[in-house]
Motif scaffolding. Structure first.
Motif, PDB file in Angstrom:
ATOM      1  N   UNK A 155       0.822  -1.207   0.000  1.00  0.00           N
ATOM      2  CA  UNK A 155       0.000   0.000   0.000  1.00  0.00           C
ATOM      3  C   UNK A 155       0.860   1.262   0.000  1.00  0.00           C
ATOM      4  N   UNK A 156       2.123   1.107   0.360  1.00  0.00           N
ATOM      5  CA  UNK A 156       3.047   2.238   0.383  1.00  0.00           C
ATOM      6  C   UNK A 156       4.338   1.826  -0.303  1.00  0.00           C
ATOM      7  N   UNK A 157       4.939   2.753  -1.043  1.00  0.00           N
ATOM      8  CA  UNK A 157       6.214   2.458  -1.668  1.00  0.00           C
ATOM      9  C   UNK A 157       7.259   2.226  -0.586  1.00  0.00           C
ATOM     10  N   UNK A 158       8.115   1.249  -0.795  1.00  0.00           N
ATOM     11  CA  UNK A 158       9.105   0.862   0.197  1.00  0.00           C
ATOM     12  C   UNK A 158      10.410   1.597  -0.096  1.00  0.00           C
ATOM     13  N   UNK A 159      10.741   2.540   0.757  1.00  0.00           N
ATOM     14  CA  UNK A 159      11.911   3.387   0.528  1.00  0.00           C
ATOM     15  C   UNK A 159      13.211   2.589   0.528  1.00  0.00           C
ATOM     16  N   UNK A 160      13.237   1.484   1.272  1.00  0.00           N
ATOM     17  CA  UNK A 160      14.467   0.703   1.385  1.00  0.00           C
ATOM     18  C   UNK A 160      14.804  -0.075   0.121  1.00  0.00           C
ATOM     19  N   UNK A 161      13.845  -0.185  -0.810  1.00  0.00           N
ATOM     20  CA  UNK A 161      14.034  -1.013  -2.003  1.00  0.00           C
ATOM     21  C   UNK A 161      14.366  -0.179  -3.237  1.00  0.00           C
ATOM     22  N   UNK A 162      15.339  -0.647  -3.999  1.00  0.00           N
ATOM     23  CA  UNK A 162      15.624  -0.061  -5.304  1.00  0.00           C
ATOM     24  C   UNK A 162      14.748  -0.779  -6.324  1.00  0.00           C
TER      25      UNK A 162
END
Length: 208
Positions: free
Chosen positions: A192-199
């Motif tokens: 539901x939210x973009x995961x900042x830790x992932x490229x």
């Protein structure tokens, strides 16, 4: 066989006579992380279930390494891990018994070292002999995530894998996903939210 990834062409999926997707095209290459997003009810889970062979599409074709996933020559289901909201664990079995079952299905002869590693990293190592039904929802989710460590695979399809995780576990999972992709794995996940830790390499949106 060279890994060509997962592709879907002219894919139409409906539920209760309501068309969720029509004529969809999808390309998931090796060594990539794809973020699938959309509102609740838009069809994200239905698409993932279809790609995982659990839901029959109305029309279209799905290929893995150039072969239909339904072909007798396809290794797709041996190469795939699909983690859904329903965690597919036996309530009456212990953590160790559940994870051993999945590992042995994949041909892992001695799963204990891998289970020890995964459960320790996720802080549930001391609970290996606890029945799955006795665990909290968060602990049950961590048990399901252990499958990503103990089972050999080439493609992960993950439905909301980051939901309700603490910060430390989020970082652990993000690093695991990126390591898997660096080693040639293919990843499709929803959140539901973009995961900042992932490229993230590719974003695919589904609208009503």
């Amino acid at each position: 066989m060279t890994n060509k990834g997962l592709s879907a062409s002219d894919l139409t999926i409906s539920r209760a006579e309501h068309v969720l997707l029509e004529g969809a095209e999808l390309e998931l290459a090796p060594s990539t992380i794809t973020y699938l997003y959309g509102e609740n009810g838009a069809g994200k889970t239905s698409l993932m279930r279809c790609l995982s062979g659990l839901l029959q599409a109305d029309s279209g074709k799905i290929h893995w390494n150039g072969q239909l996933i339904t072909s007798l020559d396809s290794d797709y289901f041996q190469d795939l891990i699909f983690l859904a909201h329903a965690l597919s664990m036996k309530a009456e079995l212990t953590i160790f018994e559940n994870l051993s079952f999945y590992a042995r299905l994949r041909g892992v002869k001695d799963p204990k070292p891998l289970i020890d590693k995964a459960t320790t990293e996720l802080g549930i190592g001391q609970l290996q002999n606890r029945r799955f039904a006795e665990l909290s929802a968060g602990q049950q989710h961590k048990v399901a995530l252990c499958r990503l460590v103990i089972e050999p695979a080439k493609i992960w399809i993950l439905d909301e894998p980051f939901v309700n995780l603490d910060k430390g576990t989020r970082h652990w999972l993000a690093e695991l996903i990126q390591q898997f992709a660096r080693q040639g794995g293919t990843v499709l996940f929803t959140s539901h939210h973009e995961i900042e830790e992932l490229a993230i390499d590719q974003r695919i949106g589904i609208e009503h």
